[in-house]
Design a protein around this motif. Structure first.
Motif, PDB file in Angstrom:
ATOM      1  N   THR A  39       0.852  -1.180   0.000  1.00  0.00           N
ATOM      2  CA  THR A  39       0.000   0.000   0.000  1.00  0.00           C
ATOM      3  C   THR A  39       0.893   1.236   0.000  1.00  0.00           C
ATOM      4  OG1 THR A  39      -0.106   0.132   2.415  1.00  0.00           O
ATOM      5  CG2 THR A  39      -1.818  -1.189   1.314  1.00  0.00           C
ATOM      6  N   GLU A  41       0.533   3.909   1.752  1.00  0.00           N
ATOM      7  CA  GLU A  41       0.755   4.333   3.127  1.00  0.00           C
ATOM      8  C   GLU A  41       1.881   3.523   3.785  1.00  0.00           C
ATOM      9  OE1 GLU A  41      -1.784   5.121   7.224  1.00  0.00           O
ATOM     10  OE2 GLU A  41      -2.693   3.970   5.613  1.00  0.00           O
ATOM     11  N   HIS A  74      -1.047  -0.598   8.184  1.00  0.00           N
ATOM     12  CA  HIS A  74      -1.225   0.199   6.965  1.00  0.00           C
ATOM     13  C   HIS A  74      -1.730  -0.607   5.771  1.00  0.00           C
ATOM     14  CE1 HIS A  74       0.482   3.506   9.155  1.00  0.00           C
ATOM     15  NE2 HIS A  74       1.620   2.861   9.343  1.00  0.00           N
ATOM     16  N   GLY A  75      -2.602  -1.569   6.036  1.00  0.00           N
ATOM     17  CA  GLY A  75      -3.255  -2.312   4.962  1.00  0.00           C
ATOM     18  C   GLY A  75      -2.492  -3.500   4.417  1.00  0.00           C
ATOM     19  N   GLU A  78      -4.293  -6.853   5.125  1.00  0.00           N
ATOM     20  CA  GLU A  78      -5.449  -7.012   4.243  1.00  0.00           C
ATOM     21  C   GLU A  78      -5.020  -7.391   2.830  1.00  0.00           C
ATOM     22  OE1 GLU A  78      -6.553  -4.682   7.757  1.00  0.00           O
ATOM     23  OE2 GLU A  78      -4.895  -4.509   6.363  1.00  0.00           O
ATOM     24  N   LYS A  79      -3.928  -6.808   2.354  1.00  0.00           N
ATOM     25  CA  LYS A  79      -3.418  -7.155   1.016  1.00  0.00           C
ATOM     26  C   LYS A  79      -2.936  -8.606   0.978  1.00  0.00           C
ATOM     27  CE  LYS A  79      -3.934  -3.341  -1.332  1.00  0.00           C
ATOM     28  NZ  LYS A  79      -4.765  -3.279  -2.541  1.00  0.00           N
TER      29      LYS A  79
END
Length: 112
Positions: A39, A41, A74-75, A78-79
């Motif tokens: 990500t 971020e 920072h995601g 999830e990725k």
């Protein structure tokens, strides 16, 4: 930031018996697995590390039961889950029957 152990993703569970790698006569075969994306971020914050998950190659052709053992902020977790969910595979076999097999996946995030 580490996530709590065994965090469950928003995912369905496999409704058939699940076997370990050593309990099948033919292991599941990964046909396609994409690396998770960084990500913006996480890149800006310089986050590096490994997301560790367990999951199931369900005999119905879906990756299910995804559990995060160790996550990243920072995601990135999830990725990693998203890319794991998208793995294409050939189901494991026990004898002549297709069965579900558990597996562990580690997604390494590093900046160069």
């Amino acid at each position: 930031m580490l996530l709590p152990l065994a965090q469950t993703s928003q995912e369905e569970d496999c409704d058939t018996p699940v076997y370990s790698t050593g309990d099948v006569s033919k292991r599941a075969k990964i046909l396609e697995a994409l690396a998770p994306e960084y990500t913006e971020e996480a890149r800006a914050e310089g986050v590096r590390g490994t997301v560790v998950m367990t999951a199931v190659f369900c005999r119905n052709g879906k990756v299910t039961n995804i559990r995060v053992i160790r996550g990243l902020p920072h995601g990135l977790t999830e990725k990693a889950v998203e890319s794991t969910r998208g793995i294409k595979f050939e189901a494991a076999q026990k004898g002549a029957e297709f069965v579900s097999q558990s597996f562990r996946r580690e997604c390494v995030f590093s900046l160069y």
